[in-house]
Design a protein around this motif. Structure first.
Motif, mmCIF file in Angstrom:
data_model
loop_
_atom_site.group_PDB
_atom_site.id
_atom_site.type_symbol
_atom_site.label_atom_id
_atom_site.label_comp_id
_atom_site.label_asym_id
_atom_site.label_seq_id
_atom_site.Cartn_x
_atom_site.Cartn_y
_atom_site.Cartn_z
ATOM 1 N N ASN A 79 0.826 -1.203 0.000
ATOM 2 C CA ASN A 79 0.000 0.000 0.000
ATOM 3 C C ASN A 79 0.860 1.252 0.000
ATOM 4 O OD1 ASN A 79 -2.176 -1.684 0.110
ATOM 5 N ND2 ASN A 79 -2.971 -0.927 2.051
ATOM 6 N N MET A 80 0.402 2.267 -0.723
ATOM 7 C CA MET A 80 1.047 3.576 -0.732
ATOM 8 C C MET A 80 -0.009 4.629 -0.414
ATOM 9 S SD MET A 80 3.485 3.248 -4.128
ATOM 10 C CE MET A 80 4.164 4.895 -3.919
ATOM 11 N N ASP A 81 0.396 5.660 0.269
ATOM 12 C CA ASP A 81 -0.523 6.738 0.651
ATOM 13 C C ASP A 81 -0.622 7.719 -0.508
ATOM 14 O OD1 ASP A 81 -2.164 8.460 1.984
ATOM 15 O OD2 ASP A 81 -0.598 9.291 3.285
ATOM 16 N N LYS A 103 -2.500 -0.469 -30.254
ATOM 17 C CA LYS A 103 -2.790 0.093 -31.576
ATOM 18 C C LYS A 103 -1.654 -0.175 -32.544
ATOM 19 C CE LYS A 103 -6.057 3.765 -30.384
ATOM 20 N NZ LYS A 103 -6.335 5.235 -30.437
ATOM 21 N N ALA A 104 -0.421 -0.070 -32.059
ATOM 22 C CA ALA A 104 0.736 -0.311 -32.921
ATOM 23 C C ALA A 104 0.775 -1.749 -33.420
ATOM 24 C CB ALA A 104 2.023 0.011 -32.164
ATOM 25 N N GLU A 105 0.200 -2.671 -32.651
ATOM 26 C CA GLU A 105 0.172 -4.086 -33.029
ATOM 27 C C GLU A 105 -1.122 -4.470 -33.743
ATOM 28 O OE1 GLU A 105 2.614 -6.300 -32.894
ATOM 29 O OE2 GLU A 105 3.921 -4.686 -32.150
ATOM 30 N N GLY A 106 -1.956 -3.487 -34.061
ATOM 31 C CA GLY A 106 -3.186 -3.759 -34.792
ATOM 32 C C GLY A 106 -4.335 -4.240 -33.934
ATOM 33 N N GLY A 107 -4.232 -4.053 -32.609
ATOM 34 C CA GLY A 107 -5.308 -4.462 -31.712
ATOM 35 C C GLY A 107 -5.923 -3.280 -31.004
ATOM 36 N N ARG A 108 -6.840 -3.562 -30.108
ATOM 37 C CA ARG A 108 -7.418 -2.508 -29.292
ATOM 38 C C ARG A 108 -7.757 -3.074 -27.917
ATOM 39 N NH1 ARG A 108 -13.409 -1.155 -31.781
ATOM 40 N NH2 ARG A 108 -14.369 -3.202 -31.484
ATOM 41 N N LEU A 109 -7.765 -2.191 -26.964
ATOM 42 C CA LEU A 109 -8.010 -2.630 -25.589
ATOM 43 C C LEU A 109 -9.481 -2.967 -25.365
ATOM 44 C CD1 LEU A 109 -5.776 -0.264 -23.411
ATOM 45 C CD2 LEU A 109 -5.234 -2.472 -24.436
ATOM 46 N N HIS A 110 -9.692 -3.913 -24.481
ATOM 47 C CA HIS A 110 -11.038 -4.357 -24.110
ATOM 48 C C HIS A 110 -11.402 -3.905 -22.700
ATOM 49 C CE1 HIS A 110 -13.355 -7.538 -21.893
ATOM 50 N NE2 HIS A 110 -14.185 -7.403 -22.900
ATOM 51 N N HIS A 111 -10.405 -3.870 -21.789
ATOM 52 C CA HIS A 111 -10.725 -3.587 -20.392
ATOM 53 C C HIS A 111 -9.534 -2.994 -19.661
ATOM 54 C CE1 HIS A 111 -8.783 -7.572 -20.088
ATOM 55 N NE2 HIS A 111 -8.476 -7.237 -18.839
ATOM 56 N N LEU A 112 -9.791 -2.571 -18.433
ATOM 57 C CA LEU A 112 -8.747 -2.136 -17.509
ATOM 58 C C LEU A 112 -9.029 -2.754 -16.152
ATOM 59 C CD1 LEU A 112 -6.985 1.205 -16.958
ATOM 60 C CD2 LEU A 112 -8.240 0.229 -15.020
ATOM 61 N N LYS A 113 -7.968 -3.301 -15.553
ATOM 62 C CA LYS A 113 -8.067 -3.863 -14.212
ATOM 63 C C LYS A 113 -6.866 -3.393 -13.395
ATOM 64 C CE LYS A 113 -7.406 -8.149 -11.650
ATOM 65 N NZ LYS A 113 -7.213 -9.609 -11.705
ATOM 66 N N PRO A 114 -7.068 -2.660 -12.310
ATOM 67 C CA PRO A 114 -5.939 -2.266 -11.464
ATOM 68 C C PRO A 114 -5.249 -3.497 -10.880
ATOM 69 C CG PRO A 114 -7.885 -0.976 -10.938
ATOM 70 C CD PRO A 114 -8.338 -2.093 -11.824
ATOM 71 N N HIS A 115 -3.983 -3.304 -10.516
ATOM 72 C CA HIS A 115 -3.175 -4.400 -9.982
ATOM 73 C C HIS A 115 -2.965 -4.283 -8.476
ATOM 74 C CE1 HIS A 115 0.246 -7.137 -9.437
ATOM 75 N NE2 HIS A 115 0.841 -6.158 -8.784
ATOM 76 N N GLY A 116 -2.883 -5.434 -7.821
ATOM 77 C CA GLY A 116 -2.345 -5.538 -6.470
ATOM 78 C C GLY A 116 -2.942 -4.582 -5.457
ATOM 79 N N ALA A 117 -2.046 -3.827 -4.806
ATOM 80 C CA ALA A 117 -2.484 -2.923 -3.747
ATOM 81 C C ALA A 117 -3.422 -1.847 -4.282
ATOM 82 C CB ALA A 117 -1.276 -2.284 -3.066
ATOM 83 N N LEU A 118 -3.181 -1.371 -5.491
ATOM 84 C CA LEU A 118 -4.070 -0.354 -6.061
ATOM 85 C C LEU A 118 -5.478 -0.910 -6.221
ATOM 86 C CD1 LEU A 118 -4.280 2.515 -7.253
ATOM 87 C CD2 LEU A 118 -3.690 1.525 -9.488
ATOM 88 N N TYR A 119 -5.583 -2.147 -6.645
ATOM 89 C CA TYR A 119 -6.877 -2.824 -6.788
ATOM 90 C C TYR A 119 -7.571 -2.943 -5.439
ATOM 91 C CZ TYR A 119 -9.962 -6.844 -7.925
ATOM 92 O OH TYR A 119 -11.032 -7.707 -8.103
ATOM 93 N N ASN A 120 -6.834 -3.412 -4.435
ATOM 94 C CA ASN A 120 -7.442 -3.619 -3.122
ATOM 95 C C ASN A 120 -7.816 -2.303 -2.452
ATOM 96 O OD1 ASN A 120 -7.290 -6.457 -3.181
ATOM 97 N ND2 ASN A 120 -5.159 -6.418 -2.514
ATOM 98 N N MET A 121 -6.988 -1.271 -2.613
ATOM 99 C CA MET A 121 -7.308 0.039 -2.054
ATOM 100 C C MET A 121 -8.579 0.597 -2.691
ATOM 101 S SD MET A 121 -3.339 1.288 -2.059
ATOM 102 C CE MET A 121 -3.645 3.061 -2.060
ATOM 103 N N ALA A 122 -8.691 0.447 -4.015
ATOM 104 C CA ALA A 122 -9.856 0.977 -4.721
ATOM 105 C C ALA A 122 -11.120 0.188 -4.420
ATOM 106 C CB ALA A 122 -9.597 0.980 -6.227
ATOM 107 N N ALA A 123 -10.971 -1.033 -3.928
ATOM 108 C CA ALA A 123 -12.145 -1.838 -3.596
ATOM 109 C C ALA A 123 -12.903 -1.273 -2.405
ATOM 110 C CB ALA A 123 -11.727 -3.284 -3.311
ATOM 111 N N THR A 124 -12.194 -0.573 -1.504
ATOM 112 C CA THR A 124 -12.826 -0.073 -0.279
ATOM 113 C C THR A 124 -12.766 1.443 -0.126
ATOM 114 O OG1 THR A 124 -10.768 -0.425 0.956
ATOM 115 C CG2 THR A 124 -12.348 -2.232 0.945
ATOM 116 N N ASN A 125 -11.930 2.118 -0.910
ATOM 117 C CA ASN A 125 -11.766 3.568 -0.809
ATOM 118 C C ASN A 125 -12.511 4.227 -1.965
ATOM 119 O OD1 ASN A 125 -10.681 6.256 -1.168
ATOM 120 N ND2 ASN A 125 -9.011 5.700 0.201
ATOM 121 N N ALA A 126 -13.646 4.851 -1.657
ATOM 122 C CA ALA A 126 -14.499 5.400 -2.705
ATOM 123 C C ALA A 126 -13.806 6.499 -3.501
ATOM 124 C CB ALA A 126 -15.793 5.932 -2.097
ATOM 125 N N ALA A 127 -13.003 7.336 -2.843
ATOM 126 C CA ALA A 127 -12.341 8.432 -3.541
ATOM 127 C C ALA A 127 -11.332 7.908 -4.560
ATOM 128 C CB ALA A 127 -11.663 9.364 -2.537
#
Length: 260
Positions: A79-81, A103-127
């Motif tokens: 976790n980071m503050d 885009k450079a490889e001829g594809g496009r993004l489908h989704h975004l998922k935060p990683h690790g601590a950022l994911y867990n922090m965002a799960a409970t911190n509304a801001a």
């Protein structure tokens, strides 16, 4: 007839860095439907990002940005503050980087998922959750936002009108409030493959999971996370893929409707 149950199998990928290799991405790709690709903060580098995008496209696997905290040493799991403004900037920066590579490889993004601590922090911190969702909305509003089922992050995405995928975990235990058991606790991980697969099947079929405290918890399951860096990750991915299909579950990248 009842509708055919569907589930997305997502996996964190592209987490090598320079001469350091992590995971078995090439072998796992045939058994997943979406890849969360590290964007350089917690893992990954430009070359690894490009190679991972290219490999995922060859297998028809949906591409996702996997932004994390700027913590290579801690692999983004400490976790980071950070402020909501910093969360917005980190997300927008990393999303933009992987979007350009795709885009450079001829594809496009489908989704975004935060990683690790950022994911867990965002799960409970509304801001923090609102800042991450806002970055997705302003940079690429067509993307699906992946977040812990019934969390602040999925609520923030739905509030902005983003498509959100509620994520569940095969190899993690749950608390009675629907959050994941912290990794520092000895009972956080499910190491028995049969138990992990049984948990996934129950989540997909019934929308229920047994908590560590005893009561069942109702969870929406749009996508299930498969960790690709474990000692038996490939064997588990093959078995999970087989068991889901044998149970009549259709495997496809998450396609949730836009929030009303």
């Amino acid at each position: 007839m009842p509708p055919t149950p569907t589930i997305d199998i997502n996996c964190d990928m592209g987490e090598s860095f320079g001469a350091w290799t992590l995971g078995n991405d090439a072998a796992l790709l045939p058994f997943i439907t979406s890849a969360n690709i590290a964007c350089g903060f917690h893992a990954g580098d430009p070359g690894v990002m490009r190679q991972t995008v290219r490999a995922a496209l060859r297998h028809g696997v949906a591409l996702g940005a996997h932004p994390g905290l700027p913590d290579l040493v801690g692999f983004g799991r400490r976790n980071m503050d950070i402020s909501p403004e910093e969360a917005f900037d980190m997300t927008a920066y990393q999303l933009g980087a992987l979007n350009a590579v795709a885009k450079a490889e001829g594809g496009r993004l489908h989704h975004l998922k935060p990683h690790g601590a950022l994911y867990n922090m965002a799960a409970t911190n509304a801001a923090l959750a609102e800042a991450i969702a806002e970055a997705v909305y302003k940079v690429a509003p067509e993307l699906v936002l992946y977040g812990l089922a019934n969390s602040e992050l999925t609520r923030a995405g739905e509030k902005l009108g983003l498509r959100t995928a509620h994520e569940v975990f095969a190899d993690r235990t749950y608390q009675a409030n629907g959050t994941l058991t912290p990794r520092r606790q000895p009972d956080a991980l499910i190491t028995d493959a049969a138990a992990a697969i049984a948990q996934v099947l129950r989540l997909v079929m019934d929308g229920q999971v047994r908590s560590q405290q005893g009561p069942d918890v109702a969870l929406r399951a749009d996508t299930v996370c498969l960790h690709g860096d474990g000692a038996h990750a490939l064997e588990f991915a093959q078995r999970l893929h087989h068991e889901l299909r044998a149970a009549g579950v259709q495997l496809q990248a998450a396609r949730p409707a836009v929030a009303p």
